[in-house]
Design an enzyme around this catalytic site. Sequence first.
Site, PDB file in Angstrom:
ATOM      1  N   THR A   1       5.033   1.967   5.774  1.00  0.00           N
ATOM      2  CA  THR A   1       3.660   1.489   5.959  1.00  0.00           C
ATOM      3  C   THR A   1       2.929   2.478   6.834  1.00  0.00           C
ATOM      4  O   THR A   1       3.460   2.934   7.846  1.00  0.00           O
ATOM      5  CB  THR A   1       3.590   0.081   6.595  1.00  0.00           C
ATOM      6  OG1 THR A   1       2.252  -0.145   7.054  1.00  0.00           O
ATOM      7  CG2 THR A   1       4.527  -0.070   7.777  1.00  0.00           C
TER       8      THR A   1
ATOM      9  N   MET B   1      -7.677   2.502   9.500  1.00  0.00           N
ATOM     10  CA  MET B   1      -6.805   1.449   8.983  1.00  0.00           C
ATOM     11  C   MET B   1      -5.924   0.892  10.089  1.00  0.00           C
ATOM     12  O   MET B   1      -5.630   1.567  11.073  1.00  0.00           O
ATOM     13  CB  MET B   1      -5.959   1.972   7.834  1.00  0.00           C
ATOM     14  CG  MET B   1      -6.630   1.743   6.490  1.00  0.00           C
ATOM     15  SD  MET B   1      -5.474   1.879   5.104  1.00  0.00           S
ATOM     16  CE  MET B   1      -6.578   1.393   3.747  1.00  0.00           C
ATOM     17  N   GLY B   2      -5.464  -0.321   9.878  1.00  0.00           N
ATOM     18  CA  GLY B   2      -4.641  -1.024  10.859  1.00  0.00           C
ATOM     19  C   GLY B   2      -5.208  -2.422  11.052  1.00  0.00           C
ATOM     20  O   GLY B   2      -5.969  -2.651  11.977  1.00  0.00           O
ATOM     21  N   ARG B   3      -4.839  -3.323  10.150  1.00  0.00           N
ATOM     22  CA  ARG B   3      -5.440  -4.657  10.210  1.00  0.00           C
ATOM     23  C   ARG B   3      -4.793  -5.506  11.304  1.00  0.00           C
ATOM     24  O   ARG B   3      -5.461  -6.272  11.981  1.00  0.00           O
ATOM     25  CB  ARG B   3      -5.303  -5.348   8.837  1.00  0.00           C
ATOM     26  CG  ARG B   3      -5.917  -6.734   8.784  1.00  0.00           C
ATOM     27  CD  ARG B   3      -6.374  -7.162   7.412  1.00  0.00           C
ATOM     28  NE  ARG B   3      -7.130  -6.152   6.734  1.00  0.00           N
ATOM     29  CZ  ARG B   3      -8.409  -5.819   7.008  1.00  0.00           C
ATOM     30  NH1 ARG B   3      -9.059  -6.427   7.980  1.00  0.00           N
ATOM     31  NH2 ARG B   3      -8.999  -4.875   6.324  1.00  0.00           N
TER      32      ARG B   3
ATOM     33  N   ASP C   1       0.445   1.813   8.611  1.00  0.00           N
ATOM     34  CA  ASP C   1      -0.090   1.174   9.816  1.00  0.00           C
ATOM     35  C   ASP C   1       0.803   1.378  11.029  1.00  0.00           C
ATOM     36  O   ASP C   1       0.364   1.165  12.162  1.00  0.00           O
ATOM     37  CB  ASP C   1      -0.283  -0.327   9.586  1.00  0.00           C
ATOM     38  CG  ASP C   1      -1.394  -0.608   8.591  1.00  0.00           C
ATOM     39  OD1 ASP C   1      -2.136   0.333   8.254  1.00  0.00           O
ATOM     40  OD2 ASP C   1      -1.514  -1.759   8.137  1.00  0.00           O
TER      41      ASP C   1
ATOM     42  N   GLY D   1      -6.153   8.547   3.063  1.00  0.00           N
ATOM     43  CA  GLY D   1      -4.959   9.079   3.709  1.00  0.00           C
ATOM     44  C   GLY D   1      -3.665   8.557   3.101  1.00  0.00           C
ATOM     45  O   GLY D   1      -2.626   9.211   3.193  1.00  0.00           O
TER      46      GLY D   1
ATOM     47  N   GLY E   1       0.824  -1.216   0.000  1.00  0.00           N
ATOM     48  CA  GLY E   1       0.000   0.000   0.000  1.00  0.00           C
ATOM     49  C   GLY E   1       0.850   1.255   0.000  1.00  0.00           C
ATOM     50  O   GLY E   1       1.908   1.283   0.612  1.00  0.00           O
TER      51      GLY E   1
END
Lengths: 534, 534
Positions: free
Chosen positions: B211, B258-260, B213, B425, B89
Amino acid sequence: MSGKESDAMMELGTLHRERLEYLPRMPPLLRGAFNIRKGDITSAQHDAQEIRKVFPKLFGQPSIHIVQNRGDPVTVGEELKVGVVFAGGPAPGGHNVVCGLFDHLKERNVDSKVFGFLNGTSGLMSGTYIELFESSLARFRNQGGFHMLGSDRTKLETEADFERARKVAKELDLDGLVFIGGFDTNTNAMYAAENFKMHDVKTNVVSVPSTIDGDLRNQQLQTSIGFDTVTKVYAELIANLGYDAYSAKKSYHFCRLMGRHASHVALEVALQTRPNMCLLGEEVRRRRLTLAEITSEIADLICERAAVDKNYGVLVVPEGLIEFIPDVNDLLKELNELLAKGHNDRSTIVPELSESARATFSSLPNSIGTQLLFERDPHGNVQLSRIEVERLLIETVKKELGERKARGVYKGSFSAIPHYFGYEGRCALPTNFDCNYGYALGHTAGALLESSNSGYAVSVSDLTSAPEKWECGGYPLTMMMSIERRKGASGAVVNRSLVNLDGIAFKVFKEQRKNWRLTEDYRTSGPIQHFEQM
Amino acid sequence: MSGKESDAMMELGTLHRERLEYLPRMPPLLRGAFNIRKGDITSAQHDAQEIRKVFPKLFGQPSIHIVQNRGDPVTVGEELKVGVVFAGGPAPGGHNVVCGLFDHLKERNVDSKVFGFLNGTSGLMSGTYIELFESSLARFRNQGGFHMLGSDRTKLETEADFERARKVAKELDLDGLVFIGGFDTNTNAMYAAENFKMHDVKTNVVSVPSTIDGDLRNQQLQTSIGFDTVTKVYAELIANLGYDAYSAKKSYHFCRLMGRHASHVALEVALQTRPNMCLLGEEVRRRRLTLAEITSEIADLICERAAVDKNYGVLVVPEGLIEFIPDVNDLLKELNELLAKGHNDRSTIVPELSESARATFSSLPNSIGTQLLFERDPHGNVQLSRIEVERLLIETVKKELGERKARGVYKGSFSAIPHYFGYEGRCALPTNFDCNYGYALGHTAGALLESSNSGYAVSVSDLTSAPEKWECGGYPLTMMMSIERRKGASGAVVNRSLVNLDGIAFKVFKEQRKNWRLTEDYRTSGPIQHFEQM
């Protein structure tokens, strides 16, 4: 500032604190001694006779223009008591209207008082208010939201409602009342103005155009506060999604933007960002497109892009799109009638639909059909606002593309991500434009009330010039109204402005959009830079 | 610049153009003649023996530190050929890594070449690339997105994949290869480095942590590019929603971020904005909360607020929350096993579930249960990522509140609006921090390759100091790896960092969050002001 207040200020974000210090620009004459010039008497563009009957006391007033007084010194104004109400959805710039009003009245006479009604028109009816002081405003200058007072969508409707409002106005001895809101609010303000006049209540009523949807604009009002800010907030996000699609190269972003009754926001954001496609409700209606045709046009775009190996992109639609689709609209009318007759089961409703409505209904994805049948508003009507048009279109397009793939005319892969941008923009930090415009509107509202005018929309115009040159005044709300007939009843309402398909914005859009289909020429303005632009 | 190029530049948004001129700050030593100091040989925190077996050639290399050369003049570097790949991503700052790498190599030797592989690792395997020139970079300096080259999630997995990559590396005569991405990419970079070394391919491989995240951080890597920017973008929107809730006073905004695999984004945004509640996956797992218990805790908040007449607020949850809920996780495992055995019908699957899994399944809203059963990924597994946790929680909370209302313990009204902030974002205009950090990482990557290092994560640290004082170097990727066992197979992977429940950020959050429950003390930092902050 006390130690405690200063601590509280330090708790604020840096930009929040910096923006509190911003001094809005506005025409300097609003601060000096000005004259009020009255224009000719006015009428209404449509239904003038009927509108006059609705507002016999106030119909036909002249326009009002605030002009330089070249002789006299600054005058001390009367001591006034003025109430202010936020009504409807928040719009960036709203707090500055209150600040402008407060500053105007206090500069003219330090003994004037401003009362803020809490939580919208219901606060006006119940007499729930706070008196505003500089300390009440300190944290809200140049800030987004309506939370200094709160807002709601209550309207003054019955004679009992008006009576309660009159009682509160009399108890507070209000000289003036300012409504800040969209059509419904501006319409309501006119009814309140007439009603107060009719009952010899001295409170003069004016309204300030405030809606992010941008559909409260006409020959008298150039734009509403909030539109400038929210379109920039959404444009940043839409451009980011364009770059995201172009970076990852595997998804379409289907983006719904606020705008239930008009597509101004979608059009403006499209012009700012250049998405691969943007649908406008007004054009869909003029072209009399069906849902199947819209689906097919989107699928065409996706097939064209797939043919050049681009299985990604960004599309923009207004949230009100569905209401502009004639066949869906017809279906809704039939459904509402059947629901009103007491039908409440799919198996009894579907056979009762006309052939064309049944065809439309069966073209809808199952989940949407269920939503239409089972989620009703308090009046028992289908809850159109619950239908997420971006998700509806993803479903219908997916189906269409599946069929095209089966026929061998589409070889791409389709993955789509739904987005809705609305609420996150309504309380954004206002642009300098919305700060200035809101502040000037607040000052002008004060000036109109000082000179005892009622039933006016506050107007600040010539907005493409520097704020120092803006023209300020007011126009009778009756000029902007027409008669709306629905559910057997009829009433005068402030007109909604739709996207003008013969106007310059649409013309530019129409010329450019073909270039956006196959490219990734997304344009970003980035986040709003508060100390740079006007 | 040619006339045409200059026209194209004028077409860009103002801020886009202004940001092109921004000169990233970085340690000046990266521009001069520096020395490479090697640290001690290294190991891995976990599974060192096994990791050594996976990477026999490169395990245990020393850390590398770029240090001032106080004697020699600026050296002219070797002529190098270096490839660069975006993988995974997009993250703000990625373009600056490429710019930093390019500038570094060209400043050392104008004949060095940089090749950008197109569309991620698949471009590396297929040998699809462009040579980069100043003109290629001109529009992308300090800009968001990965669209200069494109990205994908392809990995080098099979020996055939590695063979193709080696072939391309040899054909281009690459001295170095830079991967820009998250764990999967950093893991992949390590395998590529070892594989190339094993086959005597001269191409050295390094990776840059990128990333949004924020879960690629450890004792060696302080943070990844993008995290700073996206948390500020989301924080602006979440704060706006707080003000919206507080203005309109009728809805809860349920926001998924977001943040799996980790909840860093949610935690950071909560600290910036002070929502009424923020759930963190790591805490849910430690407390072994069930979905019913989570639902009940949210309902408790809503009841407490309703008791003081506040039927509105804002809640934040990480998108990966579901995976952290032990009972849902157990259900998913059972479902995946049944699906793998060929079950594909609700009526045959449900009776096969264990009692506790069946109870969990029946506690899910119908639509979610259906999604779990029928939407699978290409490996046949349940597609957890399709479940919109904010919508799931709205449904379960609505049901719970309905029951409380029936019992007379809740008298409020509940209306909730779902939001998901993620994609908008990932390609945002990077903050100055991410511009500087990305640019310094790119320079440092160049320096590591110049000195023939392979299997390193590029590191820039001491990030809370001014950029001029940052420490630059590299750490062996093997230091950050452990052995992951799944589906019978095992492999070495770069560790993911979860929110540390004993760390300072969580501690501050835990202390403060109780103050946020009943107040509306939302904090806004507004949109990112690009020329103001570091």
